[in-house]
Scaffold this active site. Sequence first.
Site, PDB file in Angstrom:
ATOM      1  N   LYS A   1       3.727  20.033 -18.052  1.00 51.91           N
ATOM      2  CA  LYS A   1       2.379  19.567 -17.681  1.00 51.91           C
ATOM      3  C   LYS A   1       2.405  18.865 -16.324  1.00 51.91           C
ATOM      4  O   LYS A   1       1.578  19.135 -15.459  1.00 51.91           O
ATOM      5  CB  LYS A   1       1.860  18.592 -18.749  1.00 51.91           C
TER       6      LYS A   1
ATOM      7  N   ASP B   1       8.156   8.309 -20.196  1.00 49.46           N
ATOM      8  CA  ASP B   1       7.384   9.217 -21.057  1.00 49.46           C
ATOM      9  C   ASP B   1       8.119   9.567 -22.354  1.00 49.46           C
ATOM     10  O   ASP B   1       7.570  10.292 -23.194  1.00 49.46           O
ATOM     11  CB  ASP B   1       7.029  10.513 -20.301  1.00 49.46           C
TER      12      ASP B   1
ATOM     13  N   ARG C   1      -3.722  17.120 -24.942  1.00 53.53           N
ATOM     14  CA  ARG C   1      -3.631  17.010 -23.481  1.00 53.53           C
ATOM     15  C   ARG C   1      -2.235  17.407 -23.008  1.00 53.53           C
ATOM     16  O   ARG C   1      -2.082  17.877 -21.890  1.00 53.53           O
ATOM     17  CB  ARG C   1      -3.914  15.573 -23.036  1.00 53.53           C
TER      18      ARG C   1
END
Length: 429
Positions: free
Chosen positions: A22, A316, A408
């Site tokens: 992403k 993350d 997302r």
Amino acid sequence: MDRIRIVGGNKLNGTIPISGAKNAALPLMIAALLTDETLILDNVPRLADVAQLQRILGNHGVDIMAAGKRPGDREYQGQTLHISAANIIDTTAPYELVSKMRASFWVIAPLLARMHECKVSLPGGCAIGTRPVDLLIMALEKLGAELQIDGGYVIAKAPNGLTGADIDFPKVTVSGTHVALMAAALAKGKTIITNAACEPEIVDVADCLKKMGAKISGAGTPRIVIDGVSKLHGARHTVLPDRIETGTYAMAVAMTGGDVQLAGARPELLQSALDVLVEAGATVTPNNEGIRIQRNGAGIRPVTVATAPFPGFPTDLQAQLMALMASAKGASRITETIFENRFMHVQELARFGAKISLGGETAVVDGIPHLKGAPVMATDLRASVSLVIAGLAAEGETMVNRIYHLDRGFERLEEKLSACGANIERISG
Ligand code: EPZ
């Protein structure tokens, strides 16, 4: 609103294909604004953030065509996008669109570099801290842009185009480095970025820009040198595999036990996280097809970890590691150094019975033998997936609410996990 229901306790066994990253796909799509020719991106993940960025680029007049599958494509291969910014009809990125996704603010760099003016709403994004854009503005000002903030918008102008400059970031910033790199690619003369972010996604964007005709050296190191060119052309580029998705599933396997091949994963993109998993007791075997993760029998060992810019342990993956350590045999210390407010998963993990105490930047996690399923909800993408990991290992039923954050950033999460034996389903409505 969709929810995910998990009945925990099953080991994970099988193969999980890793999608395109992403956080590379988004800046790569934005980079298409730098040229009036077509940029073709392969292996773009099908994610809500990608769809949202398609809408944002569409608003600028960009044509995007998603190509269908070709013979020989792998079952899970990402989509191919043909992105053409031949005619930029609007240089305003409105609040309604930009507020939904922070990375869309980065359109400021190519719009300014190519069109010499733009008006971009200040960004939104995950609620993980204040996340200012001062360093992005600093970089663009160094390159000669005049910027003014008015009514929640950054109004940027460079009537004679941008000019190469020395940009020294006082702290490592991925967004600042992306913006500086894209803007400098079309600036007159040489730009030297120091204290640049070294994340693999920066290297991927620089590689693509080079294919488009940019002159860039040093991407992946703290010093990037860009010799500006007057025009960039079309190119074809494949998005690199998602290291955060890789690390997330690796932690899920470490937590539930089992044996999973992460197909298409590249170990060098997340070595620090793999090292932590080995320390925690997982077996990590890089092979030709990706990375194999196993944990059999032995319990999870506690670890001490601090997040850091690449090649350090990624912020993350911090929430996912905390879920894993919630059932370690002893106390772990997890320190978050990148974002000041990235511990929102702590109170939700506590619903599973996890024992976590917070003191400033550090969480101390006292592992317990068995988590218990619970209804939970998360406020950001990585926090949401940490709850899924905990749910997979917990006894009984877990209901993860408000899962739009997951969509997302994780492609077909429940499909990939159920194919490996997890009892997980999406409940619509
Ligand atoms: C990128 O965010 C990622 N997003 C984040 O992933 C990731 O957590 C982060 O890098 C760190 O690795 C994308 O790539 C789309 P930064 P970014 O600029 O670029 C401060 C996810 O879940 N800062 O490296 O916004 C900032 O507040 C997301 O996929 C300033 O002070 O991160 C933070 O403390 C979440 N001023 C630090 O720098 C600025 O102008 C690092 O931010 C810019 C940043």
